[in-house]
Design an enzyme around this catalytic site. Structure first.
Site, short mmCIF file in Angstrom:
data_model
loop_
_atom_site.label_atom_id
_atom_site.label_comp_id
_atom_site.label_asym_id
_atom_site.label_seq_id
_atom_site.Cartn_x
_atom_site.Cartn_y
_atom_site.Cartn_z
N PRO A 193 61.78 -135.25 -80.48
CA PRO A 193 61.64 -136.71 -80.38
C PRO A 193 60.19 -137.12 -80.08
O PRO A 193 59.69 -138.11 -80.59
CB PRO A 193 62.55 -137.07 -79.20
CG PRO A 193 63.53 -135.95 -79.10
CD PRO A 193 62.84 -134.73 -79.61
N HIS A 194 59.52 -136.30 -79.25
CA HIS A 194 58.12 -136.54 -78.90
C HIS A 194 57.25 -136.54 -80.16
O HIS A 194 56.39 -137.40 -80.36
CB HIS A 194 57.67 -135.43 -77.95
CG HIS A 194 56.27 -135.57 -77.46
ND1 HIS A 194 55.94 -136.28 -76.34
CD2 HIS A 194 55.09 -135.09 -77.93
CE1 HIS A 194 54.64 -136.23 -76.15
NE2 HIS A 194 54.10 -135.50 -77.10
N THR A 195 57.51 -135.57 -81.05
CA THR A 195 56.73 -135.44 -82.28
C THR A 195 56.98 -136.62 -83.22
O THR A 195 56.06 -137.13 -83.85
CB THR A 195 57.12 -134.14 -83.01
OG1 THR A 195 57.02 -133.06 -82.08
CG2 THR A 195 56.19 -133.86 -84.17
#
Length: 372
Positions: A320-322
Site C-alpha cells: 500500500p505504501h508503494t
C-alpha cells in the site's frame, strides 16, 4: 523555481511528500494534520524528521502553525556534508534513514550522517536490513564509491534507544537506468541474530530455530550472532533476527523481527521469533521480484530520477505504501509507470503474481554537481 506548490491533507505518507518535494523543488502544504485528534498536530518524531531535513538542506523554509496541524515546506538545496542528528525514540533510525537513502545521492557534498536513537524496533526497517538490501540496490543504479557504507556503532533497542549509526554516501550526477527483470533462484541466505542486555544464548537460540526451518530448502545458510556489551548495547534489553536471501542475479530479499519492547505487551520466546522470521523470509521469497517489499519505493524513485531512458524492474505484489508513492511521483514529477502483471504459469514454481514496472526517467541531474 516558480512552480506552484502542492496541497495535501492529513499526516499519512508524510515523509514521501517531504522527500519528493525536496527533490523536485516544489513547495508543499499539508493541512489537517491529526486535526480531529485529542492531541492534534505533528508528533515529536515528525518534528524531528523536519529538523533532519533542515540540517541536510540549505535555505529550506518551514512554517508550522501554532497547533501543529498545518505545515508549509519550501525546499532549499540539498547540501549534505557532516550531519549529526538525535532521532526521536518513538520511531527507529530506519524511519529517518529511508528518507536519507533517497536524498543522499543528490547532495552537493557527500553525506556523512551520524544518527542516534533506536536501531532496531518492530515498526520500521532496521538498520541491518537497510544495510543488506538498500545499499546493494543503490549500487545497481550506479551509486557507489569508496566509503559508501552504513555502520552500526552501537545498538539501541526500543523503547530506550541509545544506539548510533553512521551512514556515508557519495554523490552522483546522474542515475543509471536499470533492467532488473529476472531475479534468478535463491543461492544463499545470510543473517544477523543480535542480542543486547540479555543472555548471549538468546542469539544462538534464534539461529537454531531459524536454521531448522530454512535448512529444508537450501544448504548455504550463515547467520552471524552479534552480541554487543557495555556502552555499545544501548539502554533497553532485546533481541532480534534479520535474514536476507540473495539470488543468482544479485537481488536481495529480506525479513526481520525484533522482540517486543520492554514493558509493552507479552514477552516473546526466541524460538518463536526465529521460526516466525524464517517463515516471513519464505513468504518474501514467494512474493519474489528483484526488490523486496521494504525497498520498492526506493527502486521506483531511482528509476524516476534516471536518465531519459527506459528502466524496468520486476516487483512482487505492490505494498500500500508503494501504491501511494506512485501517486506522489505522478504529482511531483509527472511520471507514470507502465504496470504489467505477470502471472506465474502452473508448472513453474515462481511464487505469487509479479508486477513489471516500466518507466522513462525524467533525466534528473544533480544541479549541485554542475556548478563548480
Amino acid at each position: 523555481m516558480a512552480s506552484h506548490g502542492l496541497d495535501y491533507d492529513g499526516c499519512n505518507f508524510f515523509r514521501q511528500r517531504l522527500v519528493l518535494s525536496t527533490l523536485s523543488g516544489k513547495r508543499v502544504r499539508i493541512k489537517n494534520i491529526r486535526s480531529k485528534d485529542d492531541n492534534p498536530g505533528l508528533r515529536d518524531f515528525e518534528a524531528s524528521f523536519i529538523r533532519l531535513l533542515d540540517k541536510v538542506t540549505n535555505g529550506s523554509r518551514i512554517e508550522i502553525n501554532q497547533t501543529g496541524t498545518v505545515l508549509f515546506y519550501q525546499p532549499g538545496l540539498l547540501y549534505g556534508g557532516s550531519v549529526e542528528h538525535e532521532c526521536n525514540t518513538q520511531r527507529s533510525i530506519g524511519y529517518y534513514l529511508e528518507a536519507l537513502l533517497m536524498l543522499a545521492p543528490f547532495m552537493k557534498t557527500s553525506l556523512k550522517a551520524t544518527l542516534k536513537g533506536v536501531t532496531n524496533d518492530h515498526i520500521d526497517p532496521t538498520v541491518d536490513v537497510l544495510k543488506s538490501t538498500a545499499l546493494p540496490l543503490m549500487k545497481q543504479f550506479g551509486i557507489d564509491g569508496e566509503g559508501f557504507d552504513l555502520k552500526v556503532v552501537k545498538r539501541g533497542m526500543a523503547p530506550g534507544g541509545g544506539g548510533e549509526v553512521v551512514f556515508i554516501c557519495p554523490t552522483r550526477r546522474t542515475m543509471r537506468p536499470v533492467q532488473l527483470t529476472d531475479p534468478g533462484k535463491i543461492k544463499r541466505i545470510r543473517g544477523v541474530a543480535y542480542s543486547v542486555r540479555v543472555s548471549p544464548q538468546m542469539a544462538n537460540r534464534l539461529v537454531d530455530t531459524a536454521r531448522g526451518v530454512l535448512n529444508k530448502f537450501i544448504p548455504d545458510i550463515y547467520i552471524y550472532t552479534d552480541h554487543m556489551k557495555g556502552a555499545n548495547s544501548g539502554k533497553s534489553p532485546g533481541f532480534g533476527l534479520t535474514l536476507v536471501a540473495e539470488t543468482m542475479n544479485g537481488s536481495f530479499l529480506s525479513a526481520e523481527m525484533s522482540s517486543t519492547p520492554q514493558g509493552q505487551g507479552d514477552p516473546m520466546l526466541p524460538e518463536d521469533l526465529g521460526k516466525n522470521c524464517a517463515q516471513m523470509l519464505l513468504e518474501e521469497v514467494y512474493r519474489g521480484g528483484c526488490v523486496d517489499s521494504s525497498n520498492q519505493s526506493l527502486a521506483l524513485l531511482l528509476m524516476t530520477l534516471g536518465q531519459q531512458d527506459v528502466s524496468k524492474v520486476l516487483l512482487g505484489p505492490l505494498s500500500p505504501h508503494t501504491i501511494e508513492f506512485l501517486r506522489h511521483i505522478r504529482d511531483f514529477f509527472q511520471i507514470m509507470f507502465k504496470i504489467q502483471v505477470q502471472k506465474p504459469s502452473e508448472d513453474e514454481r515462481k511464487g505469487g503474481d509479479k508486477v513489471l514496472m516500466t518507466c522513462v526517467g525524467v533525466g534528473y541531474s544533480n544541479i549541485n554537481k554542475t556548478l563548480k
